[in-house]
Design a protein around this motif. Structure first.
Motif, PDB file in Angstrom:
ATOM      1  N   LEU A  32       0.508  -0.981  -0.218  1.00  9.77           N
ATOM      2  CA  LEU A  32      -0.487   0.172   0.033  1.00  9.77           C
ATOM      3  C   LEU A  32       0.735   1.287   0.294  1.00  9.77           C
ATOM      4  N   ARG A  33       2.137   1.159   0.520  1.00  8.25           N
ATOM      5  CA  ARG A  33       2.704   1.807   0.845  1.00  8.25           C
ATOM      6  C   ARG A  33       3.390   2.513  -0.505  1.00  8.25           C
ATOM      7  N   LYS A  34       3.905   1.488  -1.328  1.00  9.07           N
ATOM      8  CA  LYS A  34       4.449   1.629  -2.643  1.00  9.07           C
ATOM      9  C   LYS A  34       3.592   2.776  -3.646  1.00  9.07           C
ATOM     10  N   VAL A  35       2.113   2.870  -3.316  1.00  7.57           N
ATOM     11  CA  VAL A  35       1.093   2.502  -4.377  1.00  7.57           C
ATOM     12  C   VAL A  35       0.978   4.367  -4.148  1.00  7.57           C
ATOM     13  N   GLU A  36       1.190   4.565  -2.276  1.00  5.84           N
ATOM     14  CA  GLU A  36       1.224   5.844  -1.987  1.00  5.84           C
ATOM     15  C   GLU A  36       2.168   7.157  -2.826  1.00  5.84           C
ATOM     16  N   GLU A  37       3.443   6.298  -2.174  1.00  6.88           N
ATOM     17  CA  GLU A  37       4.524   6.945  -2.674  1.00  6.88           C
ATOM     18  C   GLU A  37       4.354   6.745  -4.605  1.00  6.88           C
ATOM     19  N   ALA A  38       3.864   6.352  -5.288  1.00  5.25           N
ATOM     20  CA  ALA A  38       3.614   6.342  -6.614  1.00  5.25           C
ATOM     21  C   ALA A  38       2.596   7.179  -7.096  1.00  5.25           C
ATOM     22  N   ILE A  39       1.449   7.576  -6.593  1.00  2.00           N
ATOM     23  CA  ILE A  39       0.308   8.439  -6.736  1.00  2.00           C
ATOM     24  C   ILE A  39       1.207   9.784  -6.176  1.00  2.00           C
ATOM     25  N   ALA A  40       2.272  10.119  -5.286  1.00  2.00           N
ATOM     26  CA  ALA A  40       3.059  10.955  -4.717  1.00  2.00           C
ATOM     27  C   ALA A  40       3.706  11.646  -5.747  1.00  2.00           C
ATOM     28  N   SER A  41       3.929  10.403  -6.469  1.00  2.00           N
ATOM     29  CA  SER A  41       5.304  10.903  -6.675  1.00  2.00           C
ATOM     30  C   SER A  41       4.473  11.623  -8.341  1.00  2.00           C
ATOM     31  N   GLY A  42       3.292  11.391  -8.658  1.00  2.00           N
ATOM     32  CA  GLY A  42       2.705  11.794 -10.056  1.00  2.00           C
ATOM     33  C   GLY A  42       3.587  10.580 -10.852  1.00  2.00           C
ATOM     34  N   ASP A  43       3.237   9.750 -10.908  1.00  2.00           N
ATOM     35  CA  ASP A  43       3.530   8.842 -12.584  1.00  2.00           C
ATOM     36  C   ASP A  43       2.121   7.121 -11.888  1.00  2.00           C
ATOM     37  N   LYS A  44       1.546   8.309 -13.034  1.00  2.00           N
ATOM     38  CA  LYS A  44       0.100   7.119 -13.452  1.00  2.00           C
ATOM     39  C   LYS A  44       0.857   5.823 -13.586  1.00  2.00           C
ATOM     40  N   ALA A  46       3.209   3.456 -13.449  1.00  2.00           N
ATOM     41  CA  ALA A  46       3.348   3.372 -11.633  1.00  2.00           C
ATOM     42  C   ALA A  46       2.588   2.623 -10.611  1.00  2.00           C
ATOM     43  N   ALA A  47       1.473   4.070 -10.686  1.00  2.00           N
ATOM     44  CA  ALA A  47       0.794   3.513  -9.743  1.00  2.00           C
ATOM     45  C   ALA A  47      -0.440   2.787  -9.139  1.00  2.00           C
ATOM     46  N   THR A  48      -0.624   2.265 -10.973  1.00  2.00           N
ATOM     47  CA  THR A  48      -1.615   1.762 -11.589  1.00  2.00           C
ATOM     48  C   THR A  48      -0.917  -0.103 -11.187  1.00  2.00           C
ATOM     49  N   ALA A  49       0.849   0.126 -11.903  1.00  2.00           N
ATOM     50  CA  ALA A  49       1.306  -1.247 -11.354  1.00  2.00           C
ATOM     51  C   ALA A  49       1.175  -1.651 -10.126  1.00  2.00           C
ATOM     52  N   ALA A  50       1.689  -0.846  -8.878  1.00  2.00           N
ATOM     53  CA  ALA A  50       1.212  -0.956  -7.703  1.00  2.00           C
ATOM     54  C   ALA A  50       0.290  -1.611  -6.577  1.00  2.00           C
ATOM     55  N   LEU A  51      -0.804  -0.450  -7.749  1.00  2.00           N
ATOM     56  CA  LEU A  51      -1.743  -0.907  -7.132  1.00  2.00           C
ATOM     57  C   LEU A  51      -2.443  -2.576  -7.756  1.00  2.00           C
ATOM     58  N   ALA A  80      -8.042   3.070  -5.604  1.00  2.00           N
ATOM     59  CA  ALA A  80      -8.088   3.643  -7.081  1.00  2.00           C
ATOM     60  C   ALA A  80      -8.954   4.252  -7.244  1.00  2.00           C
ATOM     61  N   ALA A  81      -8.943   5.742  -6.780  1.00  2.00           N
ATOM     62  CA  ALA A  81      -9.489   6.436  -7.243  1.00  2.00           C
ATOM     63  C   ALA A  81      -8.436   7.638  -7.282  1.00  2.00           C
ATOM     64  N   ARG A  82      -8.090   7.479  -6.613  1.00  2.00           N
ATOM     65  CA  ARG A  82      -6.327   8.353  -5.858  1.00  2.00           C
ATOM     66  C   ARG A  82      -5.987   8.204  -7.747  1.00  2.00           C
ATOM     67  N   VAL A  83      -5.772   6.826  -7.720  1.00  2.00           N
ATOM     68  CA  VAL A  83      -4.575   6.827  -8.958  1.00  2.00           C
ATOM     69  C   VAL A  83      -5.734   7.475 -10.331  1.00  2.00           C
ATOM     70  N   LYS A  84      -7.237   7.582 -10.261  1.00  2.00           N
ATOM     71  CA  LYS A  84      -7.232   8.037 -11.402  1.00  2.00           C
ATOM     72  C   LYS A  84      -7.006   8.935 -11.768  1.00  2.00           C
ATOM     73  N   ALA A  85      -7.216   9.662 -10.839  1.00  2.00           N
ATOM     74  CA  ALA A  85      -7.559  11.330 -10.732  1.00  2.00           C
ATOM     75  C   ALA A  85      -5.803  11.910 -10.791  1.00  2.00           C
ATOM     76  N   ILE A  86      -4.473  11.215 -10.698  1.00  2.00           N
ATOM     77  CA  ILE A  86      -3.760  11.770 -11.000  1.00  2.00           C
ATOM     78  C   ILE A  86      -3.992  12.144 -13.204  1.00  2.00           C
ATOM     79  N   ALA A  87      -3.604  13.263 -13.276  1.00  2.00           N
ATOM     80  CA  ALA A  87      -4.063  14.244 -14.232  1.00  2.00           C
ATOM     81  C   ALA A  87      -2.743  13.121 -15.837  1.00  2.00           C
TER      82      ALA A  87
END
Length: 87
Positions: A32-44, A46-51, A80-87
């Motif tokens: 879960l922390r890896k997903v959070e970090e990917a979201i924070a970095s803004g890399d969609k 990586a965030a999707t893969a981590a999710l 998932a909602a936060r990953v989806k919201a990444i521009a």
């Protein structure tokens, strides 16, 4: 202190189960922390893969009794909602 043989056995089982559950909970938190970090970095990507990697871990925690089903569903939904919201 456990006195009967059955109580002693249950105490031993509880100790072993505690270790297994602790390791499982740690692995889930790490994913879960890896997903959070990917979201924070803004890399969609990586965030999707981590999710995708975190979802089976979290659901396995549900089947093993570490987390409640609704808790896991809520965490996945919010991530998932936060990953989806990444521009």
């Amino acid at each position: 202190m456990a006195n009967s043989p059955q109580a002693k056995k249950r105490a031993r089982q509880n100790e072993r189960r505690l270790e297994v559950n602790k390791a499982r909970r740690s692995r889930i938190r790490t994913s879960l922390r890896k997903v959070e970090e990917a979201i924070a970095s803004g890399d969609k990507e990586a965030a999707t893969a981590a999710l995708r990697a975190a979802q089976p871990e979290l659901m396995r925690g549900v089947t093993k009794g570490v987390y409640h089903k609704n808790t896991a569903s809520r965490k996945m939904s919010r991530l998932a909602a936060r990953v989806k919201a990444i521009a």
